[in-house]
Design an enzyme around this catalytic site. Structure first.
Site, PDB file in Angstrom:
ATOM      1  N   HIS A 144       0.823  -1.222   0.000  1.00 34.49           N
ATOM      2  CA  HIS A 144       0.000   0.000   0.000  1.00 34.49           C
ATOM      3  C   HIS A 144       0.852   1.266   0.000  1.00 34.49           C
ATOM      4  CE1 HIS A 144      -3.646  -2.248   0.536  1.00 34.49           C
ATOM      5  NE2 HIS A 144      -3.297  -2.717   1.726  1.00 34.49           N
ATOM      6  N   ASP A 184      -2.286 -10.755  -1.940  1.00 36.58           N
ATOM      7  CA  ASP A 184      -2.849 -10.173  -0.713  1.00 36.58           C
ATOM      8  C   ASP A 184      -4.315  -9.839  -0.995  1.00 36.58           C
ATOM      9  OD1 ASP A 184      -1.754  -8.483   1.968  1.00 36.58           O
ATOM     10  OD2 ASP A 184      -3.559  -7.648   1.030  1.00 36.58           O
ATOM     11  N   HIS A 186      -5.966  -7.374  -0.271  1.00 31.75           N
ATOM     12  CA  HIS A 186      -6.150  -5.956  -0.599  1.00 31.75           C
ATOM     13  C   HIS A 186      -5.432  -5.610  -1.901  1.00 31.75           C
ATOM     14  CE1 HIS A 186      -6.406  -6.167   3.892  1.00 31.75           C
ATOM     15  NE2 HIS A 186      -7.482  -5.426   3.664  1.00 31.75           N
ATOM     16  N   ASP A 277      -3.940 -12.651   3.796  1.00 31.48           N
ATOM     17  CA  ASP A 277      -5.192 -12.216   4.403  1.00 31.48           C
ATOM     18  C   ASP A 277      -6.413 -12.617   3.584  1.00 31.48           C
ATOM     19  OD1 ASP A 277      -4.291 -10.419   2.529  1.00 31.48           O
ATOM     20  OD2 ASP A 277      -4.238  -8.696   3.883  1.00 31.48           O
TER      21      ASP A 277
HETATM   22  N1  Q9C Z   1     -11.724   1.245   8.304  1.00 32.75           N
HETATM   23  C1  Q9C Z   1      -2.325  -5.039   4.404  1.00 32.75           C
HETATM   24  O1  Q9C Z   1      -2.936  -6.072   4.405  1.00 32.75           O
HETATM   25  N2  Q9C Z   1      -7.832  -1.279   7.096  1.00 32.75           N
HETATM   26  N3  Q9C Z   1      -2.881  -3.899   4.766  1.00 32.75           N
HETATM   27  C2  Q9C Z   1      -8.305  -0.032   7.563  1.00 32.75           C
HETATM   28  C3  Q9C Z   1     -10.291   1.261   8.225  1.00 32.75           C
HETATM   29  C4  Q9C Z   1      -6.502  -1.245   6.619  1.00 32.75           C
HETATM   30  C5  Q9C Z   1      -4.260  -3.857   5.141  1.00 32.75           C
HETATM   31  C6  Q9C Z   1      -9.775  -0.091   7.842  1.00 32.75           C
HETATM   32  C7  Q9C Z   1      -6.106  -2.540   6.021  1.00 32.75           C
HETATM   33  C8  Q9C Z   1      -4.687  -2.515   5.540  1.00 32.75           C
HETATM   34  C9  Q9C Z   1      -0.895  -5.005   4.056  1.00 32.75           C
HETATM   35 ZN    ZN Z   2      -3.817  -7.036   2.890  1.00 33.48          ZN
END
Ligand code: Q9C
Ligand code: ZN
Length: 685
Positions: A144, A184, A186, A277
């Site tokens: 990210h 991943d 995301h 994940d």
């Molecule tokens: N409502 C990785 O898996 N979530 N990053 C925030 C806020 C962030 C995930 C939720 C998720 C980041 C590397």
């Molecule tokens: Zn992730």
């Protein structure tokens, strides 16, 4: 003699781990999914299984600024270098709070430099042939992280740095094409952006997208993002429409997108942004890839680039799933074949849709996508749909919640309507005979309640491959949906079916899963009072939106445009009208609820009581089909009357949409239509 295993040149799998990457932790010990235990759990598992002994342990070193600078800005590097220093003690919290999903402590800098350095080291040694492949057990994760910004638990974009290093600093290694596979759950927005116009890096990501509401929310992860300039065609996003995707879905994407493209691209090395994940049991991902699934996904990539593969850890937040999945990957690299296992189930219906959309979008760049998929797989004889998981199910949806919804939840908690309305739960305990109450069913060849309503109690969210087909049974039931607000304008209503937005709307709709347009459209007037209330909505901005007083009166008359849609679509509409991205285990309104509605004329849907349109009204029938609409609760009306909740004229864009609707279908002149709306907005409730 020469058949003994010792004689064969064994594969050289690099493995990298360093306890110092655990130094990055939340500043005051609050729990966080991205915590040091993640890599400790992996390492413990690998050690317990004797993996380090079978691998080549890599030297861990910090990345050099000059190398990081090939993808990050000077300012960003400076921030990450200094963030853990004394001078930043007082500013660390504040800086982190301005970033999206980031924390910093005194160990963050060290860990970030080690994570990047470790991935560089692993990548370089695979590229130069010292190793066949490697696993970098690193944190903080990277994908990210943008050129100038830490986000999503990521400080430096480890994989992007390593890729850029090979291409720009180690040209002599002959690495000209790099395939980055980001599995991943995301979308790796940072990596995508860093190589968006660079054909030397093919960025492939499969991720939950949920129509733009899943982290990192927005359109970056859309399949339409295919790269630009020289890099057009070299960015491939496979955006899941929902959670629960598992081995079958991922392998279908491998079969029909990734592997054919990898064959055509012929990468010199593959870097995997290996987040786990999407693993079954992960608290953020809500998907269900098994260790076996990861191992097969990995194995299928090992036939490319002479097996040169580097896995760099990204996300993965269930310690057991994470450790088991990494272990499965290590075994696969070491043994050259997947772990033992099998997977049942087939891809979701949405998976085929997504695969087709991706192939279609990219077919001019990847001719192999021009070949149509064999028809048998597109017409799956039994369609598979996601289980509508419970309201508190794992999902990391980032859609902005309706500003006022949080309030709504508070005041609906006093159950002043409780005795007026039979709760749904009560309705469903009795599994009695509804035979004499079935006028609807007989006319429409509607399934009997037992078929329409597969006991949801028996469906667990863990068993991803279960078939749960309330959708297919409710898709056989028609209802008239009565609209009295902006949905009177057909193009606006169609947004709820097809997705998207029309003029005046600030936010696009998700659309229904079944995008078939209404089968019939007609007008009616109903003896209910139209009024405008609330002060803000995401879709229309500031100002009121339309409600119908659930209590009828012969003195009231409101116009209503009715759309003949399926009960399945009505459920999807109800979910969207109540601004929730939650999925539900069962339909919000099923055939039996309609039977109840016919008798009692209104029904509050318990599970969306926090939404503004959770009250379903039955307004009679047309052509033997019930007319339903949705509005606020009786208790909300009381609050609008008392002034506890704001009554409020509609904003211009909203009013115009209503006008367009009224003028499209009623006999009203534009003066009359304006007068009708003005009157509804001005008159006391
Ligand atoms: N409502 C990785 O898996 N979530 N990053 C925030 C806020 C962030 C995930 C939720 C998720 C980041 C590397
Ligand atoms: Zn992730």
């Amino acid at each position: 003699m020469n058949s003994s295993p010792e004689d064969r040149r064994s594969v050289r799998v690099g493995l990298a781990y360093d306890e110092r990457m655990c130094l990055h932790a939340t500043p005051d010990g609050e729990s966080h999914p991205e915590n040091p235990e993640r890599i400790r759990a992996i390492w413990r598992k690998l050690e317990a299984e004797g993996i380090p002994d079978r691998c080549i342990l890599l030297k861990i070193k910090e990345a050099e600024d000059a190398i990081i600078a090939s993808v990050h800005t000077r300012n960003h590097i400076k921030l990450i270098r200094n963030i853990s220093s004394k001078e930043f003690d007082s500013r660390r919290l504040r800086i982190a709070s301005k970033l999206n999903s980031i924390y910093f402590n005194e160990g963050s800098s060290k860990a970030a430099y080690l994570a990047a350095g470790t991935v560089i080291e692993a990548t370089e040694n695979v590229a130069n042939g010292n190793l066949d492949s490697a696993i970098a057990v690193v944190r903080p994760p990277g994908h990210h992280a943008e050129a100038n910004e830490a986000m999503g638990f990521c400080l430096f974009n480890n994989v992007a740095i390593a890729a850029s290093y090979l291409l720009n600093e180690r040209a002599e290694l002959g690495i000209r094409r790099i395939l980055i596979v980001d599995w991943d759950v995301h979308h790796g927005n940072g990596t995508q952006n860093m190589f968006y116009s660079d054909p030397r890096v093919l960025y492939f990501s499969v991720h939950r997208f949920d129509f733009g509401s899943f982290y990192p929310a927005g359109s970056d992860g859309s399949h339409c993002m295919i790269g630009e300039d020289q890099g057009v065609g070299y960015n491939i996003n496979v955006p899941w429409e929902h959670g629960q995707c598992g081995d079958a879905d991922y392998l279908a994407v491998w079969d029909h997108i990734l592997i054919p493209v990898a064959e055509a691209y012929n990468p010199d090395i593959i870097l995997i942004s290996a987040g786990f994940d999407a693993a079954m049991g992960d608290p953020l991902g809500g998907c269900c890839v098994t260790p076996y699934g990861y191992s097969v996904m990995l194995k299928r990539l090992m036939k490319f680039s002479d097996g040169k593969i580097v896995l760099a850890l990204e996300g993965g937040y269930n310690l057991n799933s994470l450790a088991n999945s990494v272990f499965a990957c290590a075994i696969t690299l070491l043994e050259g074949s997947p772990i033992v296992g099998n997977f049942e189930g087939r891809p979701f219906e949405s998976t085929w849709r997504v695969i087709n959309e991706v192939r279609n979008e990219l077919k001019t760049y990847w001719p192999v996508f021009s070949i149509d998929l064999p028809e048998e797989i597109l017409i799956a004889n039994v369609k598979r749909y996601p289980i509508q998981a419970g309201i508190n199910s794992s999902s990391d949806s980032d859609v902005e919640k309706d500003l006022e919804n949080s309030n709504a939840i508070n005041f609906s908690s006093n159950n002043d309507v409780g005795d007026l309305i039979l709760p749904l739960s009560k309705l469903k305990v009795d599994d009695g005979d509804f035979g004499e109450l079935s006028p609807l069913r007989s006319q429409q060849n509607q399934p009997a309640p037992s078929e329409a309503y597969e006991n949801p109690k028996e469906v667990t969210t863990e068993t991803c491959n279960d078939l749960f087909h309330w959708r297919s049974s409710l898709s056989k039931v028609d209802v008239w949906y009565g609209s009295y607000g902006s949905n009177m304008w057909k193009p606006r209503f169609l947004c709820y079916i097809e997705g998207g937005k029309v003029e005046g709307m600030r936010k696009p709709c998700r659309g229904a899963m079944d995008k078939t347009p209404p089968k019939d459209i007609s007008w009616k007037s109903v003896p209910h009072r139209l009024f405008f209330a609330r002060s803000y909505t995401d879709t229309w901005g500031h100002g009121g939106v339309a409600f119908l007083n659930p209590q009828s009166s012969i003195n009231d008359k409101s116009y209503m445009r009715i759309y003949r849609i399926t009960l399945e679509q009505f459920n999807d509409l109800l979910i969207q009208e109540n601004v929730t991205t939650e999925h539900f285990e069962s339909p919000l309104v099923d055939s039996r609820d309609i039977e109840f509605l016919v008798k009692s004329s209104f029904m509050s849907v318990e599970s969306i009581k926090g939404g503004w349109y959770s009250n379903i009204l039955y307004l009679g029938e047309q052509d033997g089909i019930p007319i339903l609409t949705m509005t606020c609760s009786v208790s909300d009306v009381e609050k609008f009357k008392s002034g506890e909740l704001p009554v409020c004229a509609p904003p211009k864009a909203y009013e115009n949409t209503l006008l367009k609707g009224l003028l499209e279908g009623t006999e009203l002149s534009s003066e009359e239509a304006i007068g009708y709306l003005k009157d509804a907005a001005a008159r006391n409730l």
